[in-house]
Scaffold this active site. Structure first.
Site, mmCIF file in Angstrom:
data_model
loop_
_atom_site.group_PDB
_atom_site.id
_atom_site.type_symbol
_atom_site.label_atom_id
_atom_site.label_comp_id
_atom_site.label_asym_id
_atom_site.label_seq_id
_atom_site.Cartn_x
_atom_site.Cartn_y
_atom_site.Cartn_z
ATOM 1 N N GLU A 89 5.532 -3.854 11.617
ATOM 2 C CA GLU A 89 4.240 -3.177 11.686
ATOM 3 C C GLU A 89 3.265 -4.040 10.919
ATOM 4 O O GLU A 89 3.385 -4.215 9.708
ATOM 5 C CB GLU A 89 4.351 -1.770 11.080
ATOM 6 C CG GLU A 89 3.220 -0.884 11.536
ATOM 7 C CD GLU A 89 2.416 -0.379 10.388
ATOM 8 O OE1 GLU A 89 1.270 -0.845 10.256
ATOM 9 O OE2 GLU A 89 2.923 0.458 9.631
ATOM 10 N N CYS A 127 -3.189 0.409 7.108
ATOM 11 C CA CYS A 127 -3.212 -0.257 8.419
ATOM 12 C C CYS A 127 -3.855 0.663 9.451
ATOM 13 O O CYS A 127 -4.412 0.205 10.431
ATOM 14 C CB CYS A 127 -1.804 -0.665 8.831
ATOM 15 S SG CYS A 127 -0.668 0.693 8.809
ATOM 16 N N ASN A 160 0.808 -1.232 0.000
ATOM 17 C CA ASN A 160 0.000 0.000 0.000
ATOM 18 C C ASN A 160 0.837 1.278 0.000
ATOM 19 O O ASN A 160 0.343 2.339 -0.373
ATOM 20 C CB ASN A 160 -1.025 -0.007 1.150
ATOM 21 C CG ASN A 160 -0.386 -0.088 2.516
ATOM 22 O OD1 ASN A 160 0.808 -0.331 2.641
ATOM 23 N ND2 ASN A 160 -1.183 0.121 3.548
ATOM 24 N N GLY A 207 1.383 -7.884 6.713
ATOM 25 C CA GLY A 207 0.377 -8.617 7.481
ATOM 26 C C GLY A 207 0.973 -9.766 8.280
ATOM 27 O O GLY A 207 2.083 -9.654 8.817
#
Ligand code: G3H
Length: 496
Positions: free
Chosen positions: A264, A298, A169, A246
């Site tokens: 993260e 996120c 992203n 993820g």
């Protein structure tokens, strides 16, 4: 245009090359990986499928290059980073074009990502000069039993080779948020970009190449996770991994050796709305926070927890704003664009159908065409629905009506995630109490969750991550403290 002008060296025919030893190369595998455009669902780009042998070579070069880079004066490292930042911003248009084609990022947001990345690199260079030039001086007599016979000088030393793995992203921004801190601190850097976003990342790496960084210091290796994923993350020459993404991050942290990890891994950011909240402000932030880049952040608002007494008003306002979002192609800069892959769209659909079966109220009709999912607000979501807990990473926002603030805090804290959260109220005292009670790395008061500005500390609790990011924290994470102790033959006290 991508792959043209200053970028012609990075492509061979229609396959983008990988970057190693200061050169653009073709993989000896003779194979490539296709990058499917989320909008057309057709192959748009292809990148090299690198081999494990090529990973080995990259790691060895990174190790050698790091040794001389660590001896490069800090101001020179900063100078090169500033140069790379300027080149990156100068070439924002072709890089943004890749983001539009690879990850369907709306055209204006794609440009913003590149500009933000240039700013992040420059700030990192400045911050590095400030904080890496400082160490500590300690004397021994503050610890019981000691005379002042020892002077301790601490300095900050690089870790070695940093492996950076950014997500789809923000393939440029979340790559430079790792590259900048690594380089300013004297480390070398191996980048494994996400498949969707790899071509934008290769263009960004070329900007570092044009800035004149030494050979081998930065490499960018592309390929299939199944072939080189574990091999990279478990490589003995890697001294630190910085990963954003993820569940893969959980697997990486279980397999990685005794090295620092920065992770993260997503969030289920809750937005708590109290009775005294400015409902217009809350509604705009839910729309911005929940639906920008089609919810594929996120830090997106992933569950709204609203007090029953103001729920009707809030839902009505959000519903009306969501109804005005434009839906379509990233080239036309629509608000809602196709999600990154067909499997992501299928996953989102699974959550929506589960909510339907269990009785959620659909504020909009559920509509999907390929990877494009129309924005959807779901009211009266209950804790037995998957969407109450899982991250859709898509343009669907669930609303849970709560009877007390405690119920909202309880729902937020019952999540496995703990990235960010937000609370809307005009009472600052309540806001602080609720923020303190929320088990998340950051709480925003009267605004939607967000990582930026990029120098703010950014961290997740629980399954949302390991360590803290933000420019200063990332630099500090990519160094080790070294002490040199001067032992005196007799105590020496400074006299007043
Ligand atoms: O997707 C994860 C990003 O760290 C979120 O960044 O808040 O700037 O969109 P953002």
């Amino acid at each position: 245009m991508a792959g043209t002008g200053v970028f012609t060296d990075i492509i061979d025919g229609d396959i983008y090359k990988y970057y190693a030893d200061g050169e653009w190369k073709k993989s000896s595998s003779g194979k490539s990986v296709s990058i499917v455009n989320p909008t057309t669902r057709k192959t748009h780009y292809r990148v090299q499928a690198c081999t494990q042998e090529e990973v080995n070579k990259v790691m060895e070069s990174a190790k050698i290059a790091q040794k001389s880079w660590a001896k490069t004066p800090l101001w020179k490292r900063a100078e090169l980073l500033h140069k790379a930042a300027a080149i990156l911003k100068e070439h924002k248009t072709p890089i943004a074009e890749c983001l539009v084609k690879e990850i369907a990022k709306p055209a204006k947001d794609a440009v913003t990502e590149v500009v933000r990345s240039g700013d992040l690199i420059s700030y990192t260079a400045e911050e590095g000069v400030r904080i890496l030039g400082e160490g500590k001086f300690l004397v021994s007599d503050s610890f019981p039993g000691n005379e002042r016979t020892k002077y301790c000088l601490t300095s900050k030393i690089p870790l070695g080779v940093i492996l950076a793995i950014p997500p789809f992203n923000y393939p440029v921004n979340l790559a430079v948020s790792k590259i900048g801190p690594a380089l300013i601190a004297g480390n070398s850097l191996v980048l494994k970009p996400p498949t969707q976003g790899a071509v934008a990342a290769l263009h960004m790496v070329h900007c570092f190449h044009l800035a004149g960084f030494p050979k081998g210091l930065i490499s960018c290796i592309t390929g299939r996770g199944s072939e080189i994923g574990d091999f990279l993350t478990m490589h003995p020459l890697v001294n630190c991994i910085s990963f954003t993404g993820g569940d893969t991050g959980v697997a990486i942290s279980k397999k990685a050796g005794m090295i620092p990890l920065q992770m993260e891994l997503g969030g289920k950011d809750a937005c708590i709305i109290l009775e005294d909240a400015d409902i217009d402000l809350a509604a705009s932030n839910i729309v911005k926070g929940g639906f920008s880049y089609s919810g594929q952040r996120c830090t997106a608002v992933k569950v709204v927890l609203v007090m029953e007494s103001v729920a009707d008003e809030l839902v009505e306002k959000v519903k009306s704003k969501v109804g005005k979002l434009t839906v379509g192609s990233p080239e036309e800069d629509c608000d809602i664009t196709p999600v990154v892959t067909e499997s992501s769209a299928n996953y989102i659909e699974g959550l929506v159908l589960d909510a339907k079966e269990k009785g959620a109220t659909f504020c909009h009709e559920y509509k999907r065409d390929g990877n494009l999912i129309w924005p959807l607000l779901l009211d009266n979501v209950k804790p037995d629905m998957r969407i109450a807990w899982e991250e859709p990473f898509g343009p669907v926002v669930p609303v849970i009506r709560i009877k007390s603030v405690e119920e909202g805090i309880h729902h937020c804290n019952a999540s496995n995630f703990g990235l960010q959260g937000c609370v809307f109220t005009k009472d600052i005292n309540k806001a602080i109490l609720i923020s303190d009670a929320m088990e998340t790395g950051t709480v925003q008061i009267n605004s939607a969750p967000a990582r930026g500005p990029d120098h703010f500390p950014f961290q997740g609790l629980k399954d949302s991550g390991i360590g803290s990011q933000g420019i200063t924290n990332s630099i500090n994470m990519m160094i080790k403290v070294k002490s040199i102790v001067i032992n005196l033959p007799s105590p020496s006290y400074t006299m007043g």
